[in-house]
Motif scaffolding. Structure first.
Motif, PDB file in Angstrom:
ATOM      1  N   ASP A  85       0.876  -1.224  -0.034  1.00  0.00           N
ATOM      2  CA  ASP A  85       0.084  -0.062   0.180  1.00  0.00           C
ATOM      3  C   ASP A  85       0.915   1.299  -0.016  1.00  0.00           C
ATOM      4  N   ILE A  86       0.731   2.263  -0.807  1.00  0.00           N
ATOM      5  CA  ILE A  86       1.604   3.183  -1.045  1.00  0.00           C
ATOM      6  C   ILE A  86       1.151   4.358  -0.078  1.00  0.00           C
ATOM      7  N   ALA A  87       0.042   4.240   0.639  1.00  0.00           N
ATOM      8  CA  ALA A  87      -0.595   5.319   1.562  1.00  0.00           C
ATOM      9  C   ALA A  87       0.678   5.352   2.899  1.00  0.00           C
ATOM     10  N   ALA A  88       1.031   4.194   3.018  1.00  0.00           N
ATOM     11  CA  ALA A  88       2.291   4.217   4.127  1.00  0.00           C
ATOM     12  C   ALA A  88       3.425   5.085   3.801  1.00  0.00           C
ATOM     13  N   SER A  89       3.745   5.127   2.530  1.00  0.00           N
ATOM     14  CA  SER A  89       4.898   6.107   2.263  1.00  0.00           C
ATOM     15  C   SER A  89       4.186   7.467   2.232  1.00  0.00           C
ATOM     16  N   VAL A  90       3.008   7.779   1.927  1.00  0.00           N
ATOM     17  CA  VAL A  90       2.613   9.238   2.036  1.00  0.00           C
ATOM     18  C   VAL A  90       2.512   9.587   3.322  1.00  0.00           C
ATOM     19  N   PHE A  91       1.990   8.764   4.310  1.00  0.00           N
ATOM     20  CA  PHE A  91       2.080   9.101   5.678  1.00  0.00           C
ATOM     21  C   PHE A  91       3.268   9.242   6.232  1.00  0.00           C
ATOM     22  N   ALA A  92       4.024   8.395   5.806  1.00  0.00           N
ATOM     23  CA  ALA A  92       5.561   8.636   6.402  1.00  0.00           C
ATOM     24  C   ALA A  92       6.030   9.982   5.952  1.00  0.00           C
ATOM     25  N   LEU A  93       5.908  10.480   4.767  1.00  0.00           N
ATOM     26  CA  LEU A  93       6.190  11.818   4.397  1.00  0.00           C
ATOM     27  C   LEU A  93       5.711  12.836   5.201  1.00  0.00           C
ATOM     28  N   PHE A  94       4.416  12.552   5.514  1.00  0.00           N
ATOM     29  CA  PHE A  94       3.615  13.647   6.244  1.00  0.00           C
ATOM     30  C   PHE A  94       4.207  13.566   7.666  1.00  0.00           C
ATOM     31  N   VAL A  95       4.595  12.615   8.050  1.00  0.00           N
ATOM     32  CA  VAL A  95       5.355  12.534   9.553  1.00  0.00           C
ATOM     33  C   VAL A  95       6.408  13.256   9.600  1.00  0.00           C
ATOM     34  N   ILE A  96       7.421  13.015   8.368  1.00  0.00           N
ATOM     35  CA  ILE A  96       8.620  13.805   8.304  1.00  0.00           C
ATOM     36  C   ILE A  96       8.328  15.349   8.439  1.00  0.00           C
ATOM     37  N   ALA A  97       7.289  15.909   7.543  1.00  0.00           N
ATOM     38  CA  ALA A  97       7.102  17.228   7.415  1.00  0.00           C
ATOM     39  C   ALA A  97       6.588  17.797   8.934  1.00  0.00           C
ATOM     40  N   VAL A  98       5.822  16.867   9.491  1.00  0.00           N
ATOM     41  CA  VAL A  98       5.250  17.396  10.667  1.00  0.00           C
ATOM     42  C   VAL A  98       6.457  17.551  11.650  1.00  0.00           C
ATOM     43  N   ALA A  99       7.303  16.415  11.629  1.00  0.00           N
ATOM     44  CA  ALA A  99       8.343  16.702  12.788  1.00  0.00           C
ATOM     45  C   ALA A  99       9.157  17.615  12.393  1.00  0.00           C
ATOM     46  N   ALA A 100       9.495  17.895  10.975  1.00  0.00           N
ATOM     47  CA  ALA A 100      10.383  19.177  10.722  1.00  0.00           C
ATOM     48  C   ALA A 100       9.721  20.522  11.387  1.00  0.00           C
ATOM     49  N   ALA A 101       8.498  20.736  11.223  1.00  0.00           N
ATOM     50  CA  ALA A 101       7.688  21.686  11.747  1.00  0.00           C
ATOM     51  C   ALA A 101       7.935  21.770  13.309  1.00  0.00           C
ATOM     52  N   GLU A 102       7.822  20.642  13.769  1.00  0.00           N
ATOM     53  CA  GLU A 102       7.907  20.655  15.369  1.00  0.00           C
ATOM     54  C   GLU A 102       9.126  20.935  15.801  1.00  0.00           C
ATOM     55  N   VAL A 103      10.149  20.276  15.097  1.00  0.00           N
ATOM     56  CA  VAL A 103      11.559  20.826  15.518  1.00  0.00           C
ATOM     57  C   VAL A 103      11.720  22.158  15.540  1.00  0.00           C
ATOM     58  N   GLY A 104      11.367  23.003  14.485  1.00  0.00           N
ATOM     59  CA  GLY A 104      11.584  24.378  14.172  1.00  0.00           C
ATOM     60  C   GLY A 104      10.775  25.099  15.335  1.00  0.00           C
ATOM     61  N   VAL A 105       9.347  24.793  15.525  1.00  0.00           N
ATOM     62  CA  VAL A 105       8.916  25.505  16.902  1.00  0.00           C
ATOM     63  C   VAL A 105       9.567  25.377  18.022  1.00  0.00           C
ATOM     64  N   GLY A 106       9.896  24.058  18.020  1.00  0.00           N
ATOM     65  CA  GLY A 106      10.551  23.387  19.525  1.00  0.00           C
ATOM     66  C   GLY A 106      11.650  24.304  19.695  1.00  0.00           C
ATOM     67  N   LEU A 107      12.541  24.268  18.799  1.00  0.00           N
ATOM     68  CA  LEU A 107      13.879  24.883  19.062  1.00  0.00           C
ATOM     69  C   LEU A 107      13.662  26.171  19.144  1.00  0.00           C
ATOM     70  N   ALA A 108      12.743  27.284  18.440  1.00  0.00           N
ATOM     71  CA  ALA A 108      12.482  28.575  18.828  1.00  0.00           C
ATOM     72  C   ALA A 108      12.085  28.765  20.140  1.00  0.00           C
ATOM     73  N   ILE A 109      11.068  27.702  20.561  1.00  0.00           N
ATOM     74  CA  ILE A 109      10.512  27.741  22.169  1.00  0.00           C
ATOM     75  C   ILE A 109      11.786  27.866  23.138  1.00  0.00           C
ATOM     76  N   VAL A 110      12.701  26.763  22.847  1.00  0.00           N
ATOM     77  CA  VAL A 110      13.955  26.579  23.724  1.00  0.00           C
ATOM     78  C   VAL A 110      14.491  27.742  23.716  1.00  0.00           C
ATOM     79  N   LEU A 111      14.777  28.259  22.352  1.00  0.00           N
ATOM     80  CA  LEU A 111      15.798  29.579  22.247  1.00  0.00           C
ATOM     81  C   LEU A 111      15.084  30.697  23.284  1.00  0.00           C
ATOM     82  N   LEU A 112      13.936  30.744  23.255  1.00  0.00           N
ATOM     83  CA  LEU A 112      13.105  31.940  24.085  1.00  0.00           C
ATOM     84  C   LEU A 112      13.113  31.597  25.445  1.00  0.00           C
ATOM     85  N   ILE A 113      13.156  30.409  25.962  1.00  0.00           N
ATOM     86  CA  ILE A 113      13.328  30.079  27.329  1.00  0.00           C
ATOM     87  C   ILE A 113      14.467  30.324  27.852  1.00  0.00           C
ATOM     88  N   TYR A 114      15.722  30.081  26.829  1.00  0.00           N
ATOM     89  CA  TYR A 114      16.967  30.172  27.112  1.00  0.00           C
ATOM     90  C   TYR A 114      17.334  31.951  27.205  1.00  0.00           C
TER      91      TYR A 114
END
Lengths: 102, 171
Positions: free
Chosen positions: A57-86
């Protein structure tokens, strides 16, 4: 052992997930906790791709790509928050960030 | 097929050992570099599972962008770039307990449901190849059936971009 088995990928994902859980609980530095979350997200992706190969099923690859995109967004915002806390508190040590404790 | 298994166990050992170093390393930068090894190994597993487009995306997004972000985060927060002992909290043993408990449950469930040798992957793990490669099938799926989630992801990335700029900007 001449065939790739579904289970060996799933167990690899389980091991990686548990190492990530340990990291989230045991680490004190906020950046290292974010890295452990990346381990967990990668284990989920291994599971998705393994099941996708299993059922063809190709849907698995599509969802894995979505997970990678969401993880990239999460790291960006997360590190911005860490920077603000610091910037405000001069520390990223989770034990020192206990102001919300009642 | 034997060669695939050899490479699976090679990369699996690399992933597990590096992941353990990520969560135990005494130096933040070393942890980040071990995370690179984990992410590269995971990309290799995707190739073994014939998902080459996801593997390429993993290399570009994770090994490229996310790792640079992590290194910037480490540098900008000046979390002792040298060796420091104070990265693991007092209750690290509760993490061991939680991880072992979670793994016990998951391993029991997985072996119970997909025991060894009962579920081999399809001989050629080509995922739903319609014509051409896995990549063209993925693109057909994304820009056909999954177009709306794809647009939602792009809006999410825009929101994350704006949010990160607003948060990190010095006033």
């Amino acid at each position: 052992m001449d065939d790739l088995l579904l289970n060996q990928f799933l167990l690899l994902g389980a091991v990686l997930f548990c190492i990530g859980v340990y990291g989230v609980i045991a680490r004190k530095n906020t950046v290292l906790v974010l890295m452990s979350i990346e381990l967990i997200l990668n284990s989920v992706n291994i599971n998705l791709i393994a099941f996708g190969a299993m059922w063809g099923d190709i849907a698995a690859s599509v969802f894995a790509l979505f997970v990678i995109a969401v993880a990239a967004a999460e790291v960006g915002v997360g590190l911005a928050i860490v920077l603000l806390i610091y910037r405000n508190r001069r520390t990223v040590d989770l034990d020192d960030l206990a102001q919300l404790r009642g | 097929m034997v060669a695939q298994n050899v490479f699976f166990y090679l990369f699996a050992a690399m992933i597990v050992l590096s992941a353990i170093r990520v969560v135990t390393a005494k130096n933040v930068v070393h942890a980040a570099l071990y995370l690179v090894a984990v992410l590269a190994g995971v990309a290799a597993q995707y190739v073994l599972l014939a998902a080459e487009f996801v593997a390429a995306t993993q290399v570009l997004v994770y090994l490229g962008a996310v790792m640079v972000l992590f290194l910037f985060g480490i540098m900008l927060t000046r979390t002792e770039v040298g060796r420091s002992q104070d990265l693991t909290n007092r209750h690290w043993w509760s993490g061991i307990v939680a991880a072992v408990a979670v793994f016990a449950v998951m391993a029991y469930a997985l072996i119970d449901a997909f025991g060894w040798s009962r579920t081999p992957l399809p001989a050629d793990t080509r995922i739903a190849v319609v014509d051409g490669s896995n990549t063209s099938t993925v693109s057909d799926a994304i820009f056909g059936q999954y177009l709306l989630p794809f647009e939602a992801i792009s809006v999410l990335l825009l929101a994350a971009l704006v949010g990160a700029v607003v948060l990190a900007r010095k006033d």
